[in-house]
Scaffold this motif. Structure first.
Motif, PDB file in Angstrom:
ATOM      1  N   VAL A 325      76.248  61.519  60.570  1.00 20.83           N
ATOM      2  CA  VAL A 325      76.031  60.543  61.916  1.00 20.83           C
ATOM      3  C   VAL A 325      77.946  59.740  61.323  1.00 20.83           C
ATOM      4  O   VAL A 325      78.472  59.501  60.036  1.00 20.83           O
ATOM      5  N   VAL A 326      78.334  58.102  61.806  1.00 21.87           N
ATOM      6  CA  VAL A 326      79.034  56.949  61.357  1.00 21.87           C
ATOM      7  C   VAL A 326      78.737  55.927  60.714  1.00 21.87           C
ATOM      8  O   VAL A 326      77.766  55.869  61.952  1.00 21.87           O
ATOM      9  N   LEU A 327      78.511  55.278  60.054  1.00 15.08           N
ATOM     10  CA  LEU A 327      77.867  54.022  59.706  1.00 15.08           C
ATOM     11  C   LEU A 327      78.313  53.012  59.878  1.00 15.08           C
ATOM     12  O   LEU A 327      80.109  53.374  58.956  1.00 15.08           O
ATOM     13  N   GLY A 328      78.235  52.466  60.726  1.00 13.82           N
ATOM     14  CA  GLY A 328      79.756  51.246  60.838  1.00 13.82           C
ATOM     15  C   GLY A 328      78.760  50.097  60.072  1.00 13.82           C
ATOM     16  O   GLY A 328      77.535  49.527  60.689  1.00 13.82           O
ATOM     17  N   VAL A 329      80.122  49.194  59.681  1.00 12.27           N
ATOM     18  CA  VAL A 329      79.471  47.945  58.702  1.00 12.27           C
ATOM     19  C   VAL A 329      80.536  46.857  59.065  1.00 12.27           C
ATOM     20  O   VAL A 329      81.400  47.319  58.692  1.00 12.27           O
ATOM     21  N   ARG A 330      79.780  45.689  59.585  1.00 12.44           N
ATOM     22  CA  ARG A 330      81.180  45.069  59.243  1.00 12.44           C
ATOM     23  C   ARG A 330      81.397  44.342  58.653  1.00 12.44           C
ATOM     24  O   ARG A 330      80.648  44.355  57.854  1.00 12.44           O
ATOM     25  N   PRO A 331      82.592  44.011  58.059  1.00 13.67           N
ATOM     26  CA  PRO A 331      82.982  43.558  56.928  1.00 13.67           C
ATOM     27  C   PRO A 331      81.859  41.606  56.109  1.00 13.67           C
ATOM     28  O   PRO A 331      81.896  42.134  54.905  1.00 13.67           O
TER      29      PRO A 331
END
Length: 357
Positions: A325-331
């Motif tokens: 998967v690709v884990l997306g995290v906002r700064p």
């Protein structure tokens, strides 16, 4: 390995298992069409526009479906070549679609006679990147121009000019010529001239791109106020996501002629439909971390990332997600702590007043 719990936006894991930059993954928050229960002022149905050259064919728009409701500020964003201006020109029928339909106020533009199309266009106005004010006319004369062309009587024209000067805040400049006005004042004259015929729809194609940063900020506020005062429907084209996100009630994000997502600004920011949207929206951009789902149950998943085991907690069910998967995290969801579980190195800081990147 150490086990850590990571809390981020709930939706990132849902699109994360599809590593395509463009393919939608059945995001329940994505809205491609307007609500059927509300009468749409503008409807685009399977709209396609293809330009054919001698050596190649360019699909500028690919099967666009969306509804724009009365009173919306409809923001269209995307990089150069995304199809933004072509979409506006097709809505206004300055370009005839290759296939599909454009319906404005219940009327299919393709079925209208030239006379009926001209009459409908009187309800539609457009502001371009360049103001195109008439240098030989003062502010009043520039605002009057469109009404004179429409054949309005002089008393009506003068009354409408007074109303618009009050709306755009240029009463004290009404006898000035364009060369005597600042860039922001010239833009307000252009807006007043466009609003003069009381259009149902106001198209704006990169209207603030020629202004400096301070004037752009002021004009964003001004446009929001004008929208509130006039209750017109604005269709706003820009490559500047900050303009689109701050001005729009709904945003249409495009890439290479494809509608990536159509939703309110905060929904696009918090629930991106795919990796392209997640990467495009937000400054600084979202962090993408390759990870592997070892197990998922309900709204929780066990991940392996950056050499650590981690527990991911979501607001939506994660059943069926597995593998890479690709884990997306906002700064803003990455707290910096001196004793945090992950080690990193700061290469640069960009102080900007209330926040630092």
């Amino acid at each position: 390995m150490t086990n850590h719990t990571i809390y981020v936006f709930a939706y990132v894991a849902q699109f994360g298992y599809n590593t395509s930059r463009h393919k939608d993954v059945a995001n329940p928050h994505t809205r491609v069409e307007g609500s059927a229960s509300i009468l749409a002022l503008i409807e685009l149905n399977h709209l396609t526009k293809t330009f054919k050259g001698k050596t190649q064919t360019v699909d500028a728009l690919k099967d666009i479906n969306l509804h724009i409701e009365q009173g919306d500020i409809f923001g269209i964003i995307g990089m150069s070549g995304a199809g933004k201006s072509t979409l506006v020109r097709c809505i206004n029928f300055l370009e005839q679609p290759t296939s599909g339909s454009v319906v404005i106020d219940g009327k299919d533009l393709a079925s209208l006679s030239p006379k009926a199309l001209r009459q409908l266009r009187q309800q539609v106005s457009m502001i371009f990147q360049h103001f195109n004010l008439l240098s030989q006319r003062d502010v009043r004369g520039n605002i009057a121009f469109a009404m004179e062309i429409a054949g309005m009587k002089r008393p009506q024209i003068e009354k409408r000019i007074d109303e618009l000067l009050e709306i755009v805040g240029l009463t004290d400049r009404q006898h000035n010529y364009p060369s005597q006005l600042s860039g922001g004042q010239q833009q307000r004259v252009a807006i007043a001239r466009t609003l003069a015929p009381s259009p149902k729809v106001l198209f704006m194609d990169e209207p603030l791109s020629n202004l400096d940063a301070k004037l752009r900020q002021e004009m964003r506020t001004e446009l929001k106020r004008l929208h509130s005062d006039t209750n017109s429907t604005f269709v706003y084209v820009t490559h500047d996501q900050l303009e689109a996100m701050t001005l729009s009630t709904k945003v249409c994000l495009m890439d290479t002629g494809v509608l990536q997502q159509y939703a309110p600004p905060l929904e696009i920011y918090g629930h991106p439909a795919n990796l392209f949207v997640a990467e495009f929206v937000g400054n600084p951009t979202m962090n993408f971390i390759p990870a592997t789902v070892k197990a998922a149950d309900g709204n929780r998943a066990s991940l392996s990332l950056l050499g650590h085991d981690a527990a991911f907690a979501a607001k939506a069910p994660l059943d069926g997600i597995k593998g890479d998967v690709v884990l997306g995290v906002r700064p803003e969801f990455l707290p910096i702590q001196p004793d945090g579980p992950l080690r990193g190195k700061t290469y640069s800081t960009l102080p900007a007043g209330m926040e630092t990147t």
